[in-house]
Design an enzyme around this catalytic site. Sequence first.
Site, PDB file in Angstrom:
ATOM      1  CE  LYS A  10      60.304  53.131  50.067  1.00 47.81           C
ATOM      2  NZ  LYS A  10      60.620  54.324  50.851  1.00 47.81           N
ATOM      3  NE  ARG A  84      40.197  47.060  38.269  1.00 47.62           N
ATOM      4  CZ  ARG A  84      41.205  46.653  39.040  1.00 47.62           C
ATOM      5  NH1 ARG A  84      41.031  45.724  39.931  1.00 47.62           N
ATOM      6  NH2 ARG A  84      42.390  47.170  38.895  1.00 47.62           N
ATOM      7  NE  ARG A 123      51.986  46.625  40.074  1.00 42.79           N
ATOM      8  CZ  ARG A 123      50.651  46.787  40.075  1.00 42.79           C
ATOM      9  NH1 ARG A 123      50.059  47.395  41.086  1.00 42.79           N
ATOM     10  NH2 ARG A 123      49.938  46.361  39.056  1.00 42.79           N
ATOM     11  NE  ARG A 156      49.903  42.433  39.075  1.00 46.41           N
ATOM     12  CZ  ARG A 156      48.926  43.238  39.471  1.00 46.41           C
ATOM     13  NH1 ARG A 156      48.925  43.705  40.699  1.00 46.41           N
ATOM     14  NH2 ARG A 156      47.972  43.593  38.643  1.00 46.41           N
ATOM     15  NE  ARG A 167      46.403  45.943  34.750  1.00 41.71           N
ATOM     16  CZ  ARG A 167      47.463  46.053  35.543  1.00 41.71           C
ATOM     17  NH1 ARG A 167      48.659  45.699  35.092  1.00 41.71           N
ATOM     18  NH2 ARG A 167      47.331  46.511  36.754  1.00 41.71           N
TER      19      ARG A 167
HETATM   20  P1  ADP Z   1      46.159  46.724  40.126  1.00 46.15           P
HETATM   21  O1  ADP Z   1      46.520  46.646  41.586  1.00 46.15           O
HETATM   22  O2  ADP Z   1      47.348  46.900  39.240  1.00 46.15           O
HETATM   23  O3  ADP Z   1      45.075  47.711  39.819  1.00 46.15           O
HETATM   24  P2  ADP Z   1      44.601  44.334  40.515  1.00 46.15           P
HETATM   25  O4  ADP Z   1      45.408  43.379  41.302  1.00 46.15           O
HETATM   26  O5  ADP Z   1      43.574  45.126  41.237  1.00 46.15           O
HETATM   27  O6  ADP Z   1      45.589  45.296  39.730  1.00 46.15           O
HETATM   28  O7  ADP Z   1      43.870  43.563  39.326  1.00 46.15           O
HETATM   29  C1  ADP Z   1      44.580  42.675  38.469  1.00 46.15           C
HETATM   30  C2  ADP Z   1      43.599  42.062  37.476  1.00 46.15           C
HETATM   31  O8  ADP Z   1      42.613  41.261  38.188  1.00 46.15           O
HETATM   32  C3  ADP Z   1      42.764  43.058  36.669  1.00 46.15           C
HETATM   33  O9  ADP Z   1      43.458  43.553  35.531  1.00 46.15           O
HETATM   34  C4  ADP Z   1      41.555  42.183  36.286  1.00 46.15           C
HETATM   35  O10 ADP Z   1      41.867  41.281  35.258  1.00 46.15           O
HETATM   36  C5  ADP Z   1      41.326  41.372  37.565  1.00 46.15           C
HETATM   37  N1  ADP Z   1      40.420  42.095  38.488  1.00 46.15           N
HETATM   38  C6  ADP Z   1      40.752  42.609  39.707  1.00 46.15           C
HETATM   39  N2  ADP Z   1      39.699  43.234  40.278  1.00 46.15           N
HETATM   40  C7  ADP Z   1      38.658  43.111  39.403  1.00 46.15           C
HETATM   41  C8  ADP Z   1      37.309  43.556  39.401  1.00 46.15           C
HETATM   42  N3  ADP Z   1      36.792  44.259  40.430  1.00 46.15           N
HETATM   43  N4  ADP Z   1      36.538  43.243  38.320  1.00 46.15           N
HETATM   44  C9  ADP Z   1      37.038  42.533  37.291  1.00 46.15           C
HETATM   45  N5  ADP Z   1      38.301  42.093  37.213  1.00 46.15           N
HETATM   46  C10 ADP Z   1      39.112  42.370  38.251  1.00 46.15           C
END
Ligand code: ADP
Length: 212
Positions: A10, A84, A123, A156, A167
């Site tokens: 949540k 990341r 989700r 999503r 991922r």
């Molecule tokens: P989650 O919350 O499920 O971990 P995010 O919203 O953080 O997903 O990320 C969704 C997508 O956005 C990732 O799979 C990637 O494609 C891109 N992304 C987000 N943050 C980064 C990052 N720091 N570096 C590279 N790609 C990113």
Amino acid sequence: MLLGAPGSGKGTQAEMITRQFGIPVTSPGAILRREKDLGTALGLKTAETIQHGGLVPDKIIVGLIEDWLRLHGGHGFVFDGFPRTTPQAKSLQQILQRHRTPLELAIWLDVSEQTVGDRISSRLQCRSCGFTTSATSAVFASRPICPYCDGPLVRRMDDEAAVLKHRLEEFNTKTQPLADFYKELGVLRRIDGNRDREAVFDDVSGLIEQAA
Ligand code: ADP
């Protein structure tokens, strides 16, 4: 700073930190989803990579963080889903040095692939404001409307099983090495993220209070 695991039910842990401590949070994933919805050049350029579960180029992500820090980073910050990759983490160190801002905490939420799969398969996210929740929460399953802004709660596209697999591969090869990077800097704290969100947040809050 928070190295975030996928949404835990949540609202993410990062959103909970902002609510409790008033520290502003940013997440490159959320920014890029918004850019895509707005149809900007950046949103369109990065949409395909995100759709397939790949990582967006470091240069783009670091640029977003740098802009955000300049505008909102004066009173602390929480990053959710950043950095990341090792190059992103090294760039962040340089940026923080320029801002004379020390990095206080890197929270690593240890979450098993089983937990990730379970959470992501249920989700739901608000298309308007990004609020994250779970379809297992009965109130949202029967009426998928955001409690904050009345936007539609949807799944999503990149939460589909095949995309999630990619991922996770990206995480294992490119993000996992950051645990050692932050351990060497002496700021890494690990928390068992497989528990319910309140138990995890108790530990997260404790770490933030200790660091304050
Ligand atoms: P989650 O919350 O499920 O971990 P995010 O919203 O953080 O997903 O990320 C969704 C997508 O956005 C990732 O799979 C990637 O494609 C891109 N992304 C987000 N943050 C980064 C990052 N720091 N570096 C590279 N790609 C990113």
